[in-house]
Motif scaffolding. Structure first.
Motif, short mmCIF file in Angstrom:
data_model
loop_
_atom_site.label_atom_id
_atom_site.label_comp_id
_atom_site.label_asym_id
_atom_site.label_seq_id
_atom_site.Cartn_x
_atom_site.Cartn_y
_atom_site.Cartn_z
N ASP A 54 60.84 36.88 43.00
CA ASP A 54 60.38 35.66 43.68
C ASP A 54 58.86 35.60 43.85
O ASP A 54 58.32 34.58 44.24
CB ASP A 54 61.01 35.57 45.08
N LEU A 55 58.18 36.72 43.61
CA LEU A 55 56.73 36.76 43.86
C LEU A 55 55.96 35.99 42.78
O LEU A 55 56.41 35.89 41.64
CB LEU A 55 56.23 38.20 43.87
N ALA A 56 54.80 35.47 43.17
CA ALA A 56 53.93 34.83 42.20
C ALA A 56 53.43 35.88 41.22
O ALA A 56 53.38 37.08 41.53
CB ALA A 56 52.75 34.18 42.92
N TYR A 57 53.05 35.41 40.03
CA TYR A 57 52.65 36.34 38.98
C TYR A 57 51.50 37.26 39.43
O TYR A 57 51.54 38.46 39.23
CB TYR A 57 52.25 35.56 37.73
N GLY A 58 50.51 36.67 40.07
CA GLY A 58 49.36 37.46 40.52
C GLY A 58 49.78 38.54 41.52
O GLY A 58 49.25 39.66 41.50
N GLN A 59 50.74 38.21 42.37
CA GLN A 59 51.24 39.19 43.33
C GLN A 59 51.96 40.33 42.61
O GLN A 59 51.87 41.49 43.00
CB GLN A 59 52.20 38.52 44.31
N SER B 201 39.69 33.21 39.01
CA SER B 201 39.26 33.22 40.41
C SER B 201 39.82 34.42 41.17
O SER B 201 39.23 34.88 42.14
CB SER B 201 39.71 31.92 41.09
N GLU B 202 40.97 34.94 40.71
CA GLU B 202 41.58 36.06 41.43
C GLU B 202 41.28 37.40 40.81
O GLU B 202 41.40 38.44 41.47
CB GLU B 202 43.12 35.89 41.45
N SER B 203 40.90 37.41 39.51
CA SER B 203 40.79 38.69 38.83
C SER B 203 39.63 39.52 39.40
O SER B 203 39.70 40.74 39.45
CB SER B 203 40.65 38.50 37.33
N ALA B 204 38.56 38.85 39.84
CA ALA B 204 37.44 39.60 40.41
C ALA B 204 37.87 40.35 41.67
O ALA B 204 37.55 41.53 41.85
CB ALA B 204 36.28 38.67 40.72
N ASP C 196 46.34 49.27 32.36
CA ASP C 196 46.41 48.50 31.12
C ASP C 196 46.31 47.01 31.43
O ASP C 196 47.27 46.37 31.82
CB ASP C 196 47.73 48.82 30.39
N GLU C 197 45.12 46.48 31.26
CA GLU C 197 44.82 45.07 31.54
C GLU C 197 45.40 44.62 32.88
O GLU C 197 46.26 43.74 32.93
CB GLU C 197 45.35 44.19 30.39
N PRO C 198 44.91 45.22 33.97
CA PRO C 198 45.46 44.91 35.29
C PRO C 198 45.35 43.42 35.63
O PRO C 198 46.19 42.90 36.36
CB PRO C 198 44.63 45.75 36.25
N ALA C 199 44.36 42.74 35.09
CA ALA C 199 44.17 41.34 35.44
C ALA C 199 44.73 40.39 34.39
O ALA C 199 44.49 39.19 34.44
CB ALA C 199 42.69 41.04 35.65
N MET D 69 34.63 40.54 29.41
CA MET D 69 33.43 41.36 29.34
C MET D 69 32.64 41.38 30.65
O MET D 69 32.02 42.40 30.99
CB MET D 69 32.52 40.85 28.21
N ASN D 70 32.67 40.28 31.37
CA ASN D 70 31.95 40.28 32.65
C ASN D 70 32.51 41.33 33.58
O ASN D 70 31.78 42.06 34.24
CB ASN D 70 32.04 38.89 33.30
N LEU D 71 33.85 41.39 33.65
CA LEU D 71 34.49 42.39 34.50
C LEU D 71 34.16 43.79 34.01
O LEU D 71 33.85 44.69 34.79
CB LEU D 71 36.01 42.19 34.52
#
Ligand SMILES: Nc1ncnc2c1ncn2[C@@H]1O[C@H](COP(=O)(O)OP(=O)(O)OP(=O)(O)O)[C@@H](O)[C@H]1O
Ligand SMILES: [Mg+2]
Lengths: 323, 253
Positions: free
Chosen positions: B150-155, B184-187, B175-178, B209-211
């Motif tokens: 039931d959780l949102a993908y980001g959660q 807006s949430e990955s940072a 492995d590609e945590p974001a 690349m910014n991250l």
């Protein structure tokens, strides 16, 4: 949300549970005194069904040969009695150890395969044991069944009589005690670990869980409980037939569990009751059509109640609460 | 002076799927406390390298060493117990369990009581507190008792990390945590990773690349199963080879 409270609530005994045992299982004792042999068969089958739920419902191990352990337990208790030791409780313990040991040996194979291979291995195991028991006729009685079983008085007091009062009380008591044990298991850290392995074995590995060791442990436990159920049947009916090991029993127990609902223990009991009572009633009316009806029921349940009858009832209750 | 022991190290790892070489003589060292990025185009073999390190796949040849000790032949779960832990590019969770139960399971396994069945789950108060604390720390406290599906993908991505942290890793492979998380949430997610204690050595795969330039102190570039180059963010940003193969000439300096 207090996590402690939430977990406690999840594990606590509900009023439904408290009502279930006296109403569903003790009532027949008074209502249908002439049906007691069916009632004790139901209790025994429910116990067997619970043993399957431990591996299938909780740990996700599918088996089409679980009667192997039921039968091993039945023969172990039966042979012990036929050779002169008919004390029932030690007979149960002996059967549990023998069946659990067999389960432990088989578990090395079981945890290394999945899906179709798992079905075939458990199926093959059942066939193999039937043939083995058949060919050891001088020992097991072969197709005629094991004769000469004499079950002594329970605790030296209660005789296993023709009317089956002792048999029913005995089967029900064993079912109840082992149910409580299983309830403990599935609500323990071990039970949670099994559910996690069922949900995603790759992830439990990645969290450091030795999946195979965990699965072997529950398989061994489950085999032991199946063995106790088999021993109960041998002791209360004072006979063991090849069918106790056979594919039909393995398949029927899986059907009962799926009808009742997997992974909730009560589903196993409910499934056993519905299946056994329906067979008794329908087969009485028209023996040939019994499988027609059970086939229909199975299809309806799987299509419309994917979590079994108990799962369906739970949804209904939740729906009712919301209104 | 003795050189300090690397937290994790691979020596000449090779792996091929049929004719496709996915790891070609990979020797990579992760010093204690590293914040090391592994970058490279899709299909370069980044995930495969994590699989080789964690024992999900056996290498054709080469070694993996954890804290100076060879672990090449060990089972995955044993490596985890020794502190080498990963997360997954594609959510690998327990859909029907709640985050609380999932993280609790990881804590119990780490504590060596996952096989215990006498006392009920609710009696493990310390483990429950720890699991809930971890979830709260990652902002999942309010949803700890909802089914994971039931959780949102980001959660769910955060839960991936919470699970790994519950094992108390020494080396964490992300492995590609974001992946799939809105920009807006990955940072914020990477802030959480950056805030991890420095005794955890981290290797992370990331395409943004910014991250990478913000959070990595060292970068390895993987192309077609081979290490193209390794260096500081500055060196990588100005490496003409990297620009050509990977950054497509875009200006990231
Ligand atoms: N089990 C497998 N069997 C065969 N080929 C595989 C297997 N796993 C990965 N591959 C192939 O190996 C190559 C490397 O895959 P890998 O997943 O390691 O790439 P990646 O660098 O993680 O890519 P991405 O950035 O898309 O995640 C790909 O071409 C992939 O198709
Ligand atoms: Mg990948």
């Amino acid at each position: 949300m207090d996590p402690h409270l939430w977990l406690k609530r999840k594990g606590r005994i509900s009023p439904y549970e408290v009502a279930f045992w006296p109403i569903v299982l003790v009532l027949p004792f008074w209502l249908f005194p002439t049906y007691l042999s069916l009632s004790s068969q139901i209790a025994i089958t429910a116990l067997f069904c619970i043993s399957l739920d431990l591996i299938l419902g909780y740990a996700g191990i599918i088996s089409l040969g679980h009667a192997a352990f039921f039968g091993i337990g039945a023969y172990a208790a039966g042979l012990l009695s036929a050779h002169g030791w008919g004390e029932p409780l030690s007979g149960l313990a002996f059967a549990a150890v023998v069946a659990a040991f067999a389960g432990w040996i088989v578990s090395f194979m079981i945890v290394r395969v999945q899906h179709l291979a798992l079905l075939m291995i458990t199926l093959g195991l059942g066939f193999l044991l039937v043939e083995l028991a058949n060919s050891l006729g001088s020992f097991t009685g072969g197709a005629d069944g094991l004769q000469g079983i004499d079950t002594w008085k329970l605790l030296g007091v209660w005789k296993f009589s023709f009317w089956g009062k002792t048999a029913y009380a005995y089967s029900l008591a064993v079912l109840f005690i082992l149910f409580l044990v299983c309830r403990r298991i599935v609500r323990s850290p071990f039970g949670l670990t099994l559910e996690a392995i069922r949900e995603n074995p790759d992830r439990t590995t990645a969290l450091g869980a030795p999946n195979r060791a965990h699965l072997q442990k529950i398989f061994t436990l489950s085999a032991g409980i199946a063995g106790i159920a088999g021993a109960l049947l041998a002791q209360t009916t004072e006979t063991v037939s090849l069918e106790s090991l056979g594919f039909q029993r393995s398949a029927e127990i899986a059907i009962m569990l799926i009808l009742g609902g997997t992974g909730r223990l009560y589903g196993a009991i409910l499934g056993a009751i519905i299946f056994m009572v329906a067979r008794d009633q329908l087969a009485g009316m028209n023996p040939q059509y019994w499988y027609f009806w059970i086939g229909l029921l199975l299809m309806i349940v799987v299509l419309f109640m994917p979590r079994g009858i108990l799962g369906g009832l739970e949804r209904l209750a939740a729906f009712g609460r919301r209104r | 002076m003795i050189a300090p022991v690397n937290a994790l190290e691979t020596g000449h790892l090779n792996k091929a799927f049929g004719k496709l070489v996915v790891a070609d003589d990979i020797s990579l060292a992760l010093p204690q406390g590293a914040r090391h990025a592994l970058i490279g185009p899709n299909g370069a073999g980044k995930t495969t390298l994590i699989n080789l390190m964690t024992g999900v796949l056996p290498p054709d040849s080469g070694q993996v060493r954890l804290d100076g000790k060879e672990i090449t032949g060990l089972e995955s779960d044993v490596r985890v117990k020794r502190g080498l832990v990963r997360t997954f590019q594609i959510n690998t969770l327990f859909p029907k369990l709640t985050p609380l139960e999932s993280v609790l399971m990881a804590v119990l396994e780490r504590e060596g009581i996952s096989g215990q069945w006498i006392a009920p789950l609710a009696a493990r108060r310390d483990a429950i507190d720890e699991a809930f604390g971890l979830l709260t720390q990652l902002g999942l406290g309010d949803d700890a008792t909802r089914p994971t599906h039931d959780l949102a993908y980001g959660q769910q991505r955060l839960l991936e990390i919470a699970l790994a942290l519950a094992t108390k890793p020494k080396v964490l492979l992300l492995d590609e945590p974001a992946a799939g998380v809105p920009k807006s949430e990955s940072a914020a997610l990477f802030e959480a990773i950056a805030a991890l204690p420095t005794d955890i050595s981290v290797l992370f795969i990331e395409h943004d690349m910014n991250l990478v330039f913000t959070f990595a102190s060292r970068i390895t570039v993987l192309v077609q199963g081979r290490i193209l180059t390794e260096g500081s963010p500055d060196e990588i940003a100005h490496d003409p080879q990297v620009r050509e193969v990977y950054l497509g000439g875009a200006d990231h300096g």
